[in-house]
Design a protein around this motif. Structure first.
Motif, PDB file in Angstrom:
ATOM      1  N   SER A   1       6.391   5.380 -13.454  1.00  0.00           N
ATOM      2  CA  SER A   1       5.357   4.817 -14.396  1.00  0.00           C
ATOM      3  C   SER A   1       4.626   3.672 -14.056  1.00  0.00           C
ATOM      4  O   SER A   1       3.385   3.711 -14.353  1.00  0.00           O
ATOM      5  N   ALA A   2       5.306   2.673 -13.263  1.00  0.00           N
ATOM      6  CA  ALA A   2       4.349   1.751 -12.627  1.00  0.00           C
ATOM      7  C   ALA A   2       3.106   1.962 -11.990  1.00  0.00           C
ATOM      8  O   ALA A   2       3.245   3.097 -11.209  1.00  0.00           O
ATOM      9  N   LEU A   3       2.140   1.375 -12.004  1.00  0.00           N
ATOM     10  CA  LEU A   3       0.832   1.573 -11.178  1.00  0.00           C
ATOM     11  C   LEU A   3       1.273   1.176  -9.870  1.00  0.00           C
ATOM     12  O   LEU A   3       1.630   0.127  -9.527  1.00  0.00           O
ATOM     13  N   LEU A   4       0.743   2.023  -8.918  1.00  0.00           N
ATOM     14  CA  LEU A   4       1.298   1.575  -7.454  1.00  0.00           C
ATOM     15  C   LEU A   4       0.066   1.401  -6.516  1.00  0.00           C
ATOM     16  O   LEU A   4      -0.839   2.116  -6.643  1.00  0.00           O
ATOM     17  N   ILE A   5       0.056   0.255  -6.025  1.00  0.00           N
ATOM     18  CA  ILE A   5      -0.991  -0.383  -5.301  1.00  0.00           C
ATOM     19  C   ILE A   5      -0.558  -0.543  -3.914  1.00  0.00           C
ATOM     20  O   ILE A   5       0.710  -1.135  -3.561  1.00  0.00           O
ATOM     21  N   GLY A   6      -1.352  -0.068  -2.657  1.00  0.00           N
ATOM     22  CA  GLY A   6      -1.045  -0.106  -1.522  1.00  0.00           C
ATOM     23  C   GLY A   6      -1.857  -1.235  -0.809  1.00  0.00           C
ATOM     24  O   GLY A   6      -3.254  -1.219  -1.129  1.00  0.00           O
ATOM     25  N   ASP A   7      -1.379  -2.201  -0.054  1.00  0.00           N
ATOM     26  CA  ASP A   7      -2.004  -3.091   0.529  1.00  0.00           C
ATOM     27  C   ASP A   7      -2.637  -2.736   1.829  1.00  0.00           C
ATOM     28  O   ASP A   7      -1.810  -2.360   2.669  1.00  0.00           O
ATOM     29  N   MET A   8      -3.957  -2.908   2.037  1.00  0.00           N
ATOM     30  CA  MET A   8      -4.687  -2.605   3.157  1.00  0.00           C
ATOM     31  C   MET A   8      -4.262  -3.575   4.343  1.00  0.00           C
ATOM     32  O   MET A   8      -4.501  -4.633   3.878  1.00  0.00           O
ATOM     33  N   PRO A   9      -3.653  -3.154   5.417  1.00  0.00           N
ATOM     34  CA  PRO A   9      -3.271  -4.108   6.376  1.00  0.00           C
ATOM     35  C   PRO A   9      -4.553  -4.501   7.090  1.00  0.00           C
ATOM     36  O   PRO A   9      -5.724  -3.937   7.225  1.00  0.00           O
ATOM     37  N   PHE A  10      -4.183  -5.583   7.814  1.00  0.00           N
ATOM     38  CA  PHE A  10      -5.281  -6.206   8.775  1.00  0.00           C
ATOM     39  C   PHE A  10      -5.881  -5.116   9.460  1.00  0.00           C
ATOM     40  O   PHE A  10      -5.124  -4.533  10.055  1.00  0.00           O
ATOM     41  N   MET A  11      -7.360  -5.369   9.615  1.00  0.00           N
ATOM     42  CA  MET A  11      -8.070  -4.531  10.435  1.00  0.00           C
ATOM     43  C   MET A  11      -8.268  -3.042  10.211  1.00  0.00           C
ATOM     44  O   MET A  11      -8.573  -2.246  10.871  1.00  0.00           O
ATOM     45  N   SER A  12      -7.695  -2.697   8.962  1.00  0.00           N
ATOM     46  CA  SER A  12      -7.713  -1.341   8.374  1.00  0.00           C
ATOM     47  C   SER A  12      -8.917  -1.017   7.553  1.00  0.00           C
ATOM     48  O   SER A  12      -9.476  -0.133   7.353  1.00  0.00           O
TER      49      SER A  12
END
Ligand code: KIV
Length: 297
Positions: free
Chosen positions: A90-101
């Motif tokens: 159910s939760a909104l899933l947020i992916g953190d863009m890593p350094f230099m991506s």
């Protein structure tokens, strides 16, 4: 034998969307968000009713043991995103863009953001920075990918900032942060993380925006709050930021459990009868007989 209470039955909850984020702000309902990097944690957060789960690049520090967030790669982030996505419904899933991506070119930023949805099972991405990221934000949003901004203390710029230190404490830097927040909203962000900035500045920014602000070390005037789960659970021992509230001391609890296991093994208390597999007596007798017959040949 130690018994554990059963997990609560999963609630039939609707999927949280970026639209729901905005509605919560409009209705004055605070948004709760925490980080996760693995499947069991995602399952527990989701069952607890968390609005959003961030697979943060804090992974580098609290799980992989690096000094800061810079070394973690796209492939490592995606590996952990998939584990989280398999646990949360159910939760909104947020992916953190890593350094230099996302810093090198807008094309790379869009391609990498897309990987979070296609290969990582995320619903949205987060990236750090203000006015210098507008082109990337616009292009990612233009590709149909929701983007959460992140301003204030941006850990990927730790060397530029001279350490993990609060931001926006002067009139000039505060003004810059307000401008950045407005520019990010105009560029299409559905929400913005405000990290380690003065409480009244965060409340001021929250009042200026129609998208929700999610605070970490930014006081109660934000539209939601996020923490690193390992800080909240007492699983990250190296340091605890001032803004963290600890809800458990799992590091101490783990040490206690591991110590008890070592003692049980050394004292031959584990495994006990109930942890072992039995064999019918007649099968054992036959086995012994077979063994004897073989050795007599
Ligand atoms: O990486 C992370 O966990 C984060 C939160 C601290 C917002 O960016």
């Amino acid at each position: 034998m130690t018994t554990f209470p059963p997990s609560p039955a999963p609630q039939a909850r609707k999927k949280v969307t970026t639209l729901a984020f905005r509605q919560k702000k409009e209705q004055g309902i605070p948004i709760a968000m925490l980080t996760a990097y693995d499947n069991p944690t995602a399952l527990a957060l989701d069952r607890a009713g968390m609005d959003a789960i961030l697979v943060g690049d804090s992974l580098a520090m609290v799980v992989l043991g690096y000094e800061n967030t810079l070394p973690v790669t796209m492939d490592e982030m995606l590996h952990h995103c998939r584990a989280v996505a398999r646990g949360a419904r159910s939760a909104l899933l947020i992916g953190d863009m890593p350094f230099m991506s996302y810093q090198v070119s807008v094309e790379e930023a869009v391609r990498n953001a897309g990987r979070f949805l296609q290969q990582g099972g995320m619903d949205a991405v987060k990236l750090e920075g203000g006015r210098e990221r507008l082109e990337a934000v616009r292009a990612i949003v233009g590709a149909g990918i929701p983007v959460m901004g992140h301003i204030g203390l941006t850990p990927q710029s730790v060397h530029q900032l001279g350490g993990f230190r609060p931001q926006g404490k002067t009139a000039l830097t505060a003004k810059r942060l307000v401008e950045d927040a407005i520019l990010l909203e105009e560029a299409g962000c559905f929400g913005i993380v405000l990290e380690s900035i003065p409480t009244r500045l965060a409340a001021h920014i929250s009042g200026k925006l129609s998208i929700p602000t999610i605070g970490i070390g930014a006081g109660a005037g934000c539209d939601g709050q996020v923490l690193v789960t390992h800080d909240l659970l007492g699983l990250f021992e190296r340091f605890t930021p001032k803004f963290v509230k600890r809800y458990a001391d799992l590091h101490a609890e783990m040490q206690r459990a591991f110590g008890a296991y070592i003692a049980d093994v050394q004292e031959r208390k584990f495994p006990a009868q109930e942890h072992t597999v039995e064999m019918p007596e007649e099968e054992w007798e036959e086995f012994l007989g077979t063994g004897r017959a073989r050795s007599e040949k």
